[in-house]
Design a protein around this motif. Structure first.
Motif, PDB file in Angstrom:
ATOM      1  N   PHE A 197     -67.445  70.391 -23.854  1.00 46.45           N
ATOM      2  CA  PHE A 197     -68.190  70.377 -22.590  1.00 46.45           C
ATOM      3  C   PHE A 197     -69.405  71.295 -22.666  1.00 46.45           C
ATOM      4  CE2 PHE A 197     -68.940  72.780 -18.658  1.00 46.45           C
ATOM      5  CZ  PHE A 197     -69.401  71.763 -17.846  1.00 46.45           C
ATOM      6  N   ALA A 254     -73.305  70.775 -21.844  1.00 44.72           N
ATOM      7  CA  ALA A 254     -73.801  71.425 -20.632  1.00 44.72           C
ATOM      8  C   ALA A 254     -74.963  72.376 -20.923  1.00 44.72           C
ATOM      9  CB  ALA A 254     -72.669  72.184 -19.944  1.00 44.72           C
ATOM     10  N   ARG A 255     -74.911  73.080 -22.060  1.00 40.11           N
ATOM     11  CA  ARG A 255     -75.966  74.068 -22.362  1.00 40.11           C
ATOM     12  C   ARG A 255     -77.355  73.428 -22.427  1.00 40.11           C
ATOM     13  NH1 ARG A 255     -72.114  76.263 -26.193  1.00 40.11           N
ATOM     14  NH2 ARG A 255     -71.198  78.195 -25.369  1.00 40.11           N
ATOM     15  N   THR A 267     -78.398  71.596 -18.822  1.00 39.18           N
ATOM     16  CA  THR A 267     -78.688  72.402 -17.631  1.00 39.18           C
ATOM     17  C   THR A 267     -80.185  72.612 -17.407  1.00 39.18           C
ATOM     18  OG1 THR A 267     -76.560  73.543 -17.815  1.00 39.18           O
ATOM     19  CG2 THR A 267     -78.256  74.591 -16.476  1.00 39.18           C
ATOM     20  N   ALA A 294     -64.622  72.839 -12.202  1.00 38.71           N
ATOM     21  CA  ALA A 294     -65.682  72.009 -11.619  1.00 38.71           C
ATOM     22  C   ALA A 294     -65.657  72.076 -10.099  1.00 38.71           C
ATOM     23  CB  ALA A 294     -65.528  70.568 -12.096  1.00 38.71           C
ATOM     24  N   GLY A 330     -76.967  69.451  -9.698  1.00 34.21           N
ATOM     25  CA  GLY A 330     -76.211  69.300 -10.938  1.00 34.21           C
ATOM     26  C   GLY A 330     -76.420  70.469 -11.878  1.00 34.21           C
ATOM     27  N   ALA A 331     -77.673  70.953 -11.969  1.00 29.25           N
ATOM     28  CA  ALA A 331     -77.963  72.099 -12.833  1.00 29.25           C
ATOM     29  C   ALA A 331     -77.231  73.348 -12.356  1.00 29.25           C
ATOM     30  CB  ALA A 331     -79.468  72.349 -12.870  1.00 29.25           C
ATOM     31  N   LEU A 381     -73.504  73.052 -13.257  1.00 31.99           N
ATOM     32  CA  LEU A 381     -73.284  73.293 -14.684  1.00 31.99           C
ATOM     33  C   LEU A 381     -73.423  74.774 -15.022  1.00 31.99           C
ATOM     34  CD1 LEU A 381     -75.100  70.288 -16.405  1.00 31.99           C
ATOM     35  CD2 LEU A 381     -72.651  70.612 -16.038  1.00 31.99           C
ATOM     36  N   MET A 405     -70.273  76.496 -13.828  1.00 34.84           N
ATOM     37  CA  MET A 405     -69.134  76.175 -14.692  1.00 34.84           C
ATOM     38  C   MET A 405     -69.209  76.963 -15.989  1.00 34.84           C
ATOM     39  SD  MET A 405     -68.581  72.051 -14.204  1.00 34.84           S
ATOM     40  CE  MET A 405     -67.099  72.065 -15.233  1.00 34.84           C
ATOM     41  N   ARG A 406     -70.398  77.050 -16.567  1.00 34.28           N
ATOM     42  CA  ARG A 406     -70.569  77.818 -17.808  1.00 34.28           C
ATOM     43  C   ARG A 406     -70.255  79.289 -17.578  1.00 34.28           C
ATOM     44  NH1 ARG A 406     -76.524  76.518 -19.401  1.00 34.28           N
ATOM     45  NH2 ARG A 406     -76.100  78.187 -20.900  1.00 34.28           N
TER      46      ARG A 406
END
Length: 238
Positions: free
Chosen positions: A10, A14-15, A18, A88, A212-213, A216, A219-220
């Motif tokens: 993931f 994601a990195r 984002t 999430a 969305g960014a 993410l 979450m990170r």
């Protein structure tokens, strides 16, 4: 979705994703607001106050969409025990609450010149206020579960049950007599003039990408915090 069950897999997606979501979303928002606030003509009925919709409508969309995301993630947590589902849902909650609050504030500012009052216990406004309180309750429940170090089924169940309010918000203008205007955009087309419509669509898409960014990034950050806590526990046990 199980392909993202591995946090490392993931994060590898994601990195890089984002910043792309953030920068593209920010550019679309800037372009849409410039056009909506400075270029598009005033509405023939609402006048200049119509321009607030370029923030109000995306905020309402993301307030409801955020809770829908929480409900889907909560179902995945309850049924499939997806390891990232709880992360999430918790990541969505804060920006979802923020956009619900923006929706309420901008709606009140729009209501003053349109209805003659900042607030009315209207079906749409009241159900949106309930959604904001649901967000606050979910954030409190999920934070308590995270502190206990558990997956917290209670907050997941709450996330699913709270989704009942989403169709209530959507259909409130049809079910009850309401001051709030009815649906302007649907599958059958739009009641909004094209000169006002395109900045609204661009603004909604831009805010969605930015949302969305933010999710993410959160979450990170949560996964990094969990990794650090696990490392500290191992060091303490040694």
């Amino acid at each position: 979705m199980h392909i993202f069950a591995n946090p490392a897999r993931f994060l590898s997606i994601a990195r890089p994703l984002t910043p792309w979501l953030g920068w593209i979303g920010g550019a679309m928002i800037a372009a849409a607001l410039y056009a909506g606030l400075l270029i598009t003509p005033p509405d023939y009925l609402q006048g200049e106050s119509v321009r607030i919709m370029y923030i109000h409508v995306p905020a309402a969309w993301l307030g409801m969409g955020g809770w829908t995301g929480i409900a889907v993630a909560s179902l995945m947590q309850l049924i499939w025990r997806h390891p990232l589902a709880s992360v999430a849902a918790r990541a969505i909650a804060v920006p979802g609450a923020l956009f619900a609050a923006i929706c309420l504030v901008t709606g009140s500012l729009w209501g003053r010149p349109t209805w003659g009052t900042y607030w009315e216990w209207d079906g749409r406004l009241t159900s949106m206020l309930v959604l904001f309180f649901l967000y606050i309750a979910y954030i409190a429940l999920s934070s308590a579960g995270a502190e206990r170090g558990s997956s917290d089924r209670i907050s997941a169940i709450f996330g699913v049950v709270g989704a009942i309010n989403i169709p209530i918000i959507h259909y409130s203008v049809e079910w009850w007599r309401t001051l709030h205007q009815g649906q302007s955009i649907g599958l059958g087309g739009s009641k909004i003039d094209s000169s006002l419509l395109w900045p609204l669509l661009v603004s909604t898409l831009g805010f969605s990408l930015l949302f969305g960014a933010i999710v993410l990034m959160r979450m990170r950050a949560m996964l990094a915090e969990t990794k650090v806590e696990a490392r500290l526990k191992r060091m303490t046990a040694e």
